[in-house]
Design a protein around this motif. Structure first.
Motif, PDB file in Angstrom:
ATOM      1  N   ARG A   1      23.482 -30.647  24.654  1.00 28.41           N
ATOM      2  CA  ARG A   1      22.511 -31.023  23.619  1.00 28.41           C
ATOM      3  C   ARG A   1      21.807 -29.771  23.127  1.00 28.41           C
ATOM      4  NH1 ARG A   1      16.866 -33.684  23.760  1.00 28.41           N
ATOM      5  NH2 ARG A   1      16.841 -34.774  21.778  1.00 28.41           N
ATOM      6  N   ILE A   2      21.640 -29.693  21.811  1.00 31.97           N
ATOM      7  CA  ILE A   2      20.890 -28.605  21.189  1.00 31.97           C
ATOM      8  C   ILE A   2      19.816 -29.239  20.312  1.00 31.97           C
ATOM      9  CG2 ILE A   2      20.955 -26.587  19.679  1.00 31.97           C
ATOM     10  CD1 ILE A   2      24.024 -26.521  20.215  1.00 31.97           C
ATOM     11  N   VAL A   3      18.598 -28.767  20.468  1.00 26.88           N
ATOM     12  CA  VAL A   3      17.502 -29.190  19.595  1.00 26.88           C
ATOM     13  C   VAL A   3      16.961 -27.918  18.948  1.00 26.88           C
ATOM     14  CG1 VAL A   3      15.245 -30.281  19.444  1.00 26.88           C
ATOM     15  CG2 VAL A   3      16.957 -31.185  21.035  1.00 26.88           C
ATOM     16  N   ALA A   4      16.975 -27.886  17.607  1.00 25.74           N
ATOM     17  CA  ALA A   4      16.579 -26.687  16.869  1.00 25.74           C
ATOM     18  C   ALA A   4      15.403 -26.963  15.954  1.00 25.74           C
ATOM     19  CB  ALA A   4      17.754 -26.182  16.040  1.00 25.74           C
ATOM     20  N   THR A   5      14.509 -25.993  15.910  1.00 26.84           N
ATOM     21  CA  THR A   5      13.386 -25.996  14.976  1.00 26.84           C
ATOM     22  C   THR A   5      13.534 -24.750  14.116  1.00 26.84           C
ATOM     23  OG1 THR A   5      11.983 -27.090  16.590  1.00 26.84           O
ATOM     24  CG2 THR A   5      10.879 -26.009  14.759  1.00 26.84           C
ATOM     25  N   ILE A   6      13.365 -24.895  12.812  1.00 28.33           N
ATOM     26  CA  ILE A   6      13.541 -23.797  11.872  1.00 28.33           C
ATOM     27  C   ILE A   6      12.248 -23.606  11.107  1.00 28.33           C
ATOM     28  CG2 ILE A   6      14.859 -22.970   9.887  1.00 28.33           C
ATOM     29  CD1 ILE A   6      17.106 -24.913  10.851  1.00 28.33           C
ATOM     30  N   VAL A   7      11.745 -22.361  11.122  1.00 23.85           N
ATOM     31  CA  VAL A   7      10.500 -22.046  10.420  1.00 23.85           C
ATOM     32  C   VAL A   7      10.743 -20.847   9.521  1.00 23.85           C
ATOM     33  CG1 VAL A   7       8.090 -21.343  10.698  1.00 23.85           C
ATOM     34  CG2 VAL A   7       9.122 -22.878  12.376  1.00 23.85           C
ATOM     35  N   PRO A   8      10.579 -20.982   8.200  1.00 23.16           N
ATOM     36  CA  PRO A   8      10.732 -19.840   7.307  1.00 23.16           C
ATOM     37  C   PRO A   8       9.752 -18.718   7.664  1.00 23.16           C
ATOM     38  CG  PRO A   8      10.630 -21.876   6.053  1.00 23.16           C
ATOM     39  CD  PRO A   8      10.253 -22.215   7.468  1.00 23.16           C
ATOM     40  N   VAL A   9      10.258 -17.481   7.624  1.00 19.72           N
ATOM     41  CA  VAL A   9       9.442 -16.309   7.928  1.00 19.72           C
ATOM     42  C   VAL A   9       9.177 -15.519   6.667  1.00 19.72           C
ATOM     43  CG1 VAL A   9       9.360 -14.131   9.221  1.00 19.72           C
ATOM     44  CG2 VAL A   9      10.265 -16.195  10.308  1.00 19.72           C
ATOM     45  N   SER A  10      10.240 -15.280   5.873  1.00 20.32           N
ATOM     46  CA  SER A  10      10.062 -14.511   4.638  1.00 20.32           C
ATOM     47  C   SER A  10      11.106 -14.880   3.605  1.00 20.32           C
ATOM     48  CB  SER A  10      10.121 -13.016   4.939  1.00 20.32           C
ATOM     49  OG  SER A  10      11.405 -12.654   5.400  1.00 20.32           O
ATOM     50  N   LEU A  11      10.744 -14.707   2.367  1.00 24.42           N
ATOM     51  CA  LEU A  11      11.645 -14.899   1.226  1.00 24.42           C
ATOM     52  C   LEU A  11      11.726 -13.607   0.445  1.00 24.42           C
ATOM     53  CD1 LEU A  11      10.262 -18.302  -0.112  1.00 24.42           C
ATOM     54  CD2 LEU A  11      12.388 -17.955   1.135  1.00 24.42           C
ATOM     55  N   SER A  12      12.863 -13.390  -0.205  1.00 27.02           N
ATOM     56  CA  SER A  12      12.980 -12.198  -1.074  1.00 27.02           C
ATOM     57  C   SER A  12      12.333 -12.471  -2.400  1.00 27.02           C
ATOM     58  CB  SER A  12      14.436 -11.868  -1.290  1.00 27.02           C
ATOM     59  OG  SER A  12      14.969 -11.323  -0.147  1.00 27.02           O
TER      60      SER A  12
END
Length: 149
Positions: free
Chosen positions: A138-149
């Motif tokens: 099982r994989i549980v992932a959280t994604i949080v943007p850090v920077s945009l170009s």
């Protein structure tokens, strides 16, 4: 149909999650890794190099990303790592840290994504890998943007 919608959501998230910089190396092997840490690292490497040959999943492995189920079984997860368009925007990972507790490995890393060598976004990925007999279950992932170009 549900898999197609989920894959499209992953693709959109990955594209929306992409920033501008050169391609970054994958999660280089570390001889100090435990077997479970090495398997988590192999999974992260496969996100970048699209070669899941070193990754072992249980037959009924699952993946949950941002609260949505994006992985339904081991063969599908392997196929996605090898061929999934949603992972083609990934340029590299960096700043990987791992901790292990029993049959669970927690990772945190930065993922750079973009198109045509142009980084579009960097996100922080926090993943929890649960293992069963040395294979990812099982994989549980959280994604949080850090920077945009």
């Amino acid at each position: 149909m549900r898999i197609a919608k989920t894959s499209m959501l992953s693709l959109l998230a990955a594209t929306a999650v992409a920033v501008a910089a050169p391609v970054v190396a994958s999660a280089a092997p570390n001889p100090a890794d435990t077997p479970n840490e090495a398997m988590a690292r192999a999974y992260i490497d496969a996100l970048v190099d699209h070669d899941a040959s070193a990754v072992r999943f249980t037959p009924d492995a699952t993946r949950v990303e941002a609260g949505l189920k994006t992985g339904y079984n081991g063969p599908q997860l392997t196929n996605d790592l090898n061929h999934g368009i949603q992972y083609r925007v990934i340029q590299g990972v960096r700043d990987l840290t791992m901790t292990e507790s029993g049959d669970t490995v927690h990772t945190r890393y930065l993922l750079d994504a973009g198109i045509a060598g142009q980084r579009l976004m960097t996100v922080e990925i926090v993943e929890t890998f649960d293992f069963q007999d040395g294979a990812i279950d099982r994989i549980v992932a959280t994604i949080v943007p850090v920077s945009l170009s």
